[in-house]
Design a protein around this motif. Structure first.
Motif: not given
Length: 94
Positions: A26-33, A16-22
């Protein structure tokens, strides 16, 4: 006299803190990871996923520099003439 060196504290952030910053899905972040384009999450416990705050802040700063340098590839502008649904109406033909 010895100089005391303070240990650097590693801070972690939860989803939830990551979502506030970025503001990415979630799927985009996962794919980028998975592609190595975003800091990797790690597990504190079997149910608690976190990211290293320093790594996320460094990633954001890198993206800011790339954006200012016009190094970020932008998505092409869609051609609305090619839409299958809700095609645009031409004023001259209406």
């Amino acid at each position: 006299m010895r100089q005391q060196v303070e240990p650097t504290m590693k801070r972690t952030i939860r989803r939830h803190q990551l979502r506030e910053m970025v503001p990415l899905a979630d799927t985009t972040i996962y794919d980028m990871e998975q592609r190595g384009e975003f800091p990797q999450r790690f597990y504190l416990t079997s149910r608690c996923v976190v990211w290293d705050l320093t790594e996320v802040e460094a990633w954001l700063e890198e993206r800011r520099r790339a954006s200012r340098a016009k190094a970020v590839k932008r998505a092409p502008i869609p051609d609305v003439q090619l839409r299958k649904t809700r095609p645009i109406k031409h004023p001259a033909r209406a």
